[in-house]
Design a protein around this motif. Structure first.
Motif, PDB file in Angstrom:
ATOM      1  N   MET A 172       0.811  -1.209  -0.106  1.00 36.00           N
ATOM      2  CA  MET A 172      -0.160   0.014  -0.158  1.00 36.00           C
ATOM      3  C   MET A 172       0.872   1.382  -0.057  1.00 36.00           C
ATOM      4  O   MET A 172       1.899   1.465   0.739  1.00 36.00           O
ATOM      5  N   LYS A 173       0.586   2.159  -0.798  1.00 37.71           N
ATOM      6  CA  LYS A 173       1.291   3.418  -1.051  1.00 37.71           C
ATOM      7  C   LYS A 173       1.180   4.309   0.103  1.00 37.71           C
ATOM      8  O   LYS A 173       0.047   4.362   0.824  1.00 37.71           O
ATOM      9  N   ASP A 174       1.899   5.177   0.627  1.00 37.78           N
ATOM     10  CA  ASP A 174       2.155   6.226   1.461  1.00 37.78           C
ATOM     11  C   ASP A 174       1.883   7.413   0.474  1.00 37.78           C
ATOM     12  O   ASP A 174       2.865   7.992   0.241  1.00 37.78           O
ATOM     13  N   TYR A 175       0.754   7.887   0.777  1.00 37.51           N
ATOM     14  CA  TYR A 175       0.258   9.315  -0.327  1.00 37.51           C
ATOM     15  C   TYR A 175       1.149  10.457   0.313  1.00 37.51           C
ATOM     16  O   TYR A 175       1.431  11.287  -0.377  1.00 37.51           O
ATOM     17  N   LYS A 176       1.390  10.428   1.477  1.00 33.86           N
ATOM     18  CA  LYS A 176       2.053  11.677   2.066  1.00 33.86           C
ATOM     19  C   LYS A 176       3.573  11.710   1.513  1.00 33.86           C
ATOM     20  O   LYS A 176       4.138  12.949   1.664  1.00 33.86           O
ATOM     21  N   LEU A 177       4.301  10.628   1.170  1.00 35.01           N
ATOM     22  CA  LEU A 177       5.421  10.828   0.728  1.00 35.01           C
ATOM     23  C   LEU A 177       5.595  11.008  -0.788  1.00 35.01           C
ATOM     24  O   LEU A 177       6.828  11.217  -1.370  1.00 35.01           O
ATOM     25  N   LEU A 178       4.532  10.993  -1.704  1.00 31.14           N
ATOM     26  CA  LEU A 178       4.591  11.343  -3.027  1.00 31.14           C
ATOM     27  C   LEU A 178       4.693  12.788  -3.004  1.00 31.14           C
ATOM     28  O   LEU A 178       4.391  13.569  -2.518  1.00 31.14           O
ATOM     29  N   THR A 179       5.285  13.038  -4.269  1.00 27.25           N
ATOM     30  CA  THR A 179       5.433  14.440  -4.855  1.00 27.25           C
ATOM     31  C   THR A 179       4.221  14.860  -5.269  1.00 27.25           C
ATOM     32  O   THR A 179       2.996  14.246  -5.528  1.00 27.25           O
ATOM     33  N   ASP A 180       3.830  16.024  -5.605  1.00 24.23           N
ATOM     34  CA  ASP A 180       2.663  16.787  -6.184  1.00 24.23           C
ATOM     35  C   ASP A 180       2.473  16.257  -7.610  1.00 24.23           C
ATOM     36  O   ASP A 180       1.355  15.883  -7.832  1.00 24.23           O
ATOM     37  N   GLY A 181       3.616  16.078  -8.350  1.00 19.63           N
ATOM     38  CA  GLY A 181       3.476  15.584  -9.630  1.00 19.63           C
ATOM     39  C   GLY A 181       3.035  14.092  -9.679  1.00 19.63           C
ATOM     40  O   GLY A 181       2.004  13.871 -10.324  1.00 19.63           O
TER      41      GLY A 181
END
Length: 192
Positions: free
Chosen positions: A1-10
């Protein structure tokens, strides 16, 4: 499962274009506060700012597949908020001008109405004073001032001398000047 907080805006924006609701939720959580503060500094109205932010994110979700970022996501969001603020300010300016226009119209109408009422009251006072003149004097005066007969025409019509007509008109004017006062008399002369 992805941790969306760690993703860049792009990366979040690319996932958003793939209908990823969690990516949208992360964008919302990341930017709602800063955008709210930015909008509030311009508008100073909490309800208006909430509406702006709500509309912005609604449009972001609805048009997610149509939006193309030329720079970064934060730039797009701040520009979108700024544009909405400009629309609100322009709309408020139009409303304000409209309200001022209505107020001026009402004030003008009230002034005209007030003037008309005063004019009618003065006319009634003048008519009353004319009715109080002696009968022959009133008849001569009305023929002169309301029917616009010349002294010669009045003299012929009533079978009296022109000098008597002139004296009756002069005496009527003296009586009215005394009864109406200078201001009322001047207004009377302008009307007749």
């Amino acid at each position: 499962m992805k941790d969306y907080k760690l993703l860049t805006d792009g990366e979040l924006f690319n996932l958003l274009k793939l209908d990823d609701r969690k990516a949208f939720a992360e964008i919302y959580e990341r930017y709602k506060g800063p955008l709210y503060i930015h909008a509030f500094n311009k508008l100073r109205d909490k309800e208006e700012v909430r509406d702006v932010i709500q509309q912005l994110f609604s449009v972001l979700w609805i048009k997610r597949n149509e939006i193309t970022l030329t720079a970064n996501l934060s730039g797009y969001l701040y520009t979108a908020v700024r544009n909405r603020i400009f629309k609100i300010i322009a709309h408020q300016s139009i409303q304000s001008n409209y309200i001022v226009s209505i107020q001026q119209s009402i004030a003008s109408t009230e002034a005209i109405t007030d003037y008309t009422v005063r004019e009618n009251q003065l006319k009634q006072i003048i008519d009353k004073e004319i009715q109080l003149l002696p009968e022959k004097m009133r008849e001569v005066f009305l023929l002169s001032r309301k029917s616009y007969f010349s002294h010669k025409e009045i003299s012929e019509k009533l079978g009296i001398s022109e000098q008597t007509v002139s004296k009756q008109v002069t005496n009527a004017l003296k009586i009215l000047r005394t009864k109406l006062g200078l201001f009322g008399f001047l207004l009377f002369l302008m009307k007749f």
